[in-house]
Design an enzyme around this catalytic site. Structure first.
Site, PDB file in Angstrom:
ATOM      1  CG  HIS A  94      13.169 -66.423 -74.056  1.00 21.17           C
ATOM      2  ND1 HIS A  94      13.504 -65.106 -74.374  1.00 21.17           N
ATOM      3  CD2 HIS A  94      11.991 -66.755 -74.615  1.00 21.17           C
ATOM      4  CE1 HIS A  94      12.342 -64.785 -75.127  1.00 21.17           C
ATOM      5  NE2 HIS A  94      11.465 -65.650 -75.198  1.00 21.17           N
TER       6      HIS A  94
ATOM      7  CG  ASP B  44       6.984 -65.992 -77.832  1.00 25.14           C
ATOM      8  OD1 ASP B  44       7.276 -65.681 -76.578  1.00 25.14           O
ATOM      9  OD2 ASP B  44       7.850 -65.703 -78.440  1.00 25.14           O
TER      10      ASP B  44
ATOM     11  CG  HIS C  31       7.556 -64.274 -72.325  1.00 28.14           C
ATOM     12  ND1 HIS C  31       8.683 -65.136 -71.502  1.00 28.14           N
ATOM     13  CD2 HIS C  31       7.663 -64.540 -73.509  1.00 28.14           C
ATOM     14  CE1 HIS C  31       9.132 -65.675 -72.664  1.00 28.14           C
ATOM     15  NE2 HIS C  31       8.454 -65.430 -73.802  1.00 28.14           N
TER      16      HIS C  31
ATOM     17  CD  GLU D 240       9.523 -68.428 -75.988  1.00 28.43           C
ATOM     18  OE1 GLU D 240       9.725 -69.614 -76.570  1.00 28.43           O
ATOM     19  OE2 GLU D 240       9.366 -67.414 -76.359  1.00 28.43           O
TER      20      GLU D 240
HETATM   21  C1  GRE Z   1       9.846 -63.367 -77.179  1.00 27.73           C
HETATM   22  O1  GRE Z   1       9.744 -63.286 -76.110  1.00 27.73           O
HETATM   23  O2  GRE Z   1      10.010 -64.342 -77.900  1.00 27.73           O
HETATM   24  C2  GRE Z   1       9.657 -61.978 -77.815  1.00 27.73           C
HETATM   25  C3  GRE Z   1      10.015 -60.862 -77.009  1.00 27.73           C
HETATM   26  C4  GRE Z   1      10.097 -59.466 -77.733  1.00 27.73           C
HETATM   27  C5  GRE Z   1       9.498 -59.417 -78.950  1.00 27.73           C
HETATM   28  C6  GRE Z   1       9.110 -60.577 -79.755  1.00 27.73           C
HETATM   29  C7  GRE Z   1       9.105 -61.820 -79.112  1.00 27.73           C
HETATM   30  O3  GRE Z   1      10.513 -60.621 -75.937  1.00 27.73           O
HETATM   31  O4  GRE Z   1       8.788 -62.903 -79.730  1.00 27.73           O
HETATM   32 ZN    ZN Z   2       9.374 -65.778 -75.536  1.00 32.61          ZN
END
Ligand code: GRE
Ligand code: ZN
Length: 326
Positions: free
Chosen positions: A164, A287, A10, A8
């Site tokens: 997600h 994350d 990004h 996970e």
């Molecule tokens: C996530 O992708 O889990 C996320 C966000 C924004 C803030 C915190 C977070 O997209 O963990």
């Molecule tokens: Zn995430």
């Protein structure tokens, strides 16, 4: 531990970047903005430093799911997926990709998933919760019948689907009014995503498509801790539960779901999750860039689990699920 796989993780493109801004104070956003736009620089240096061999990358949130116009959602999804495929091609030994999907239109989403898996070599899909469809106030959850043909394609391609989080719409978030700190990753993300996952389980989707595999982050969005009660509360009342699925909810949770450690670096939570779903269905994740790689890795590398479980959770479960070569 060396050779970890994290799933996970990004990135953003210019069109979706600002969706992440509101979750961070302005001074922190300067840092997060730089992190989420980077793929081959600091990210890879941190992967090297903390024993992460491969990251499975996905777009930030809510991104595609928050674009009500299906055609526009499809255009941006394709743009993000092409960008991601190019980035993976530059370092194929370090990165893999999950497809962003325009689920505003199940048919377009199925077509884009097919393109991403068959033509671009992606290993699955990631969607940020419900989609806004047609206008910002109309939303769809993926247990709804119009999505079942999409799920048929997902099952047939034999790749997992990462569900997600995103925040509920303001009109569905009255309970958080005056308590904004509970929105986002603190609580609302998990609440929203757990209910969506329970809807999938109760809908009968996994009776129809038993090979479907869904991934949940954040140590299962609190579901491992709640699963016993979901199936057993008021068990003394005959036919207490009335849902279309054929089996207990826990059956689907144990056979159609996988869980990652993203953003939840808690040993008690990990141990409970191992007791509920077993160590074959849990996978390491950080994350990044919204949480920190060093926090995730320093915790996981010495967490009080056996070395054989560490290898499974840190690496080999992901190799198997995504059919990566070892
Ligand atoms: C996530 O992708 O889990 C996320 C966000 C924004 C803030 C915190 C977070 O997209 O963990
Ligand atoms: Zn995430």
């Amino acid at each position: 531990m060396q050779g970890k796989i994290a799933l996970e993780e990004h990135f953003a493109i210019d069109d979706t970047l600002m969706d992440s801004k509101g979750f961070f104070p302005d001074d922190v956003w300067v840092e997060v903005r730089a992190r989420v736009l980077d793929i081959h620089g600091r990210r890879v240096r941190l992967m090297d430093e903390f024993g992460i061999e491969t990251m499975v990358l996905s777009l930030n949130a809510p991104a595609i799911q928050a674009i009500p116009d299906a055609k526009k959602a499809n255009d941006i999804a394709r743009k993000a997926n092409d960008y991601l495929a190019d980035a993976v091609r530059k370092q194929p030994d370090r990165f893999r990709a999950l497809a962003a999907l325009p689920l505003q239109d199940p048919d377009l989403a199925a077509k884009e998933l097919q393109r991403c898996v068959k033509d671009l070599g992606m290993v699955g899909a990631l969607a940020n919760g419900f989609s806004q469809v047609g206008d910002t106030n109309t939303i769809a959850y993926y247990d709804q019948k119009q999505y079942w043909p999409f799920w048929a394609v997902q099952e047939q391609l034999d790749v997992p689907f990462y569900l997600h989080p995103r925040n509920p719409l303001p009109q569905h978030a009255k309970i958080y009014e005056g308590h904004g700190w509970l929105l986002g990753p603190t609580w609302a993300f998990g609440q929203e995503t757990a209910v969506h996952a329970l809807r999938l389980m109760g809908s009968g989707l996994f009776d129809q498509y038993p090979k479907l595999q869904i991934i949940l982050g954040h140590m299962g969005e609190n579901l491992p801790f709640g699963m016993w009660r979901v199936d057993n509360t008021n068990g003394w009342i005959p036919n207490r539960h009335n849902y279309p699925a054929k089996k207990k909810i826990g059956h689907y949770f144990q056979n159609n779901f996988h869980i990652t450690t993203s953003g939840n670096f808690s040993t008690p939570a990990l141990l409970s999750t191992m007791m509920v779903v077993g160590s074959d269905r849990i996978m390491f994740s950080t994350d990044w860039p919204f949480e920190n790689i060093d926090h995730a890795a320093k915790w996981f590398d010495v967490a009080t689990i056996s070395e054989s479980d560490r290898q499974k959770i840190g690496r080999t479960n992901a190799l198997r699920l995504f059919k990566l070569k070892s």
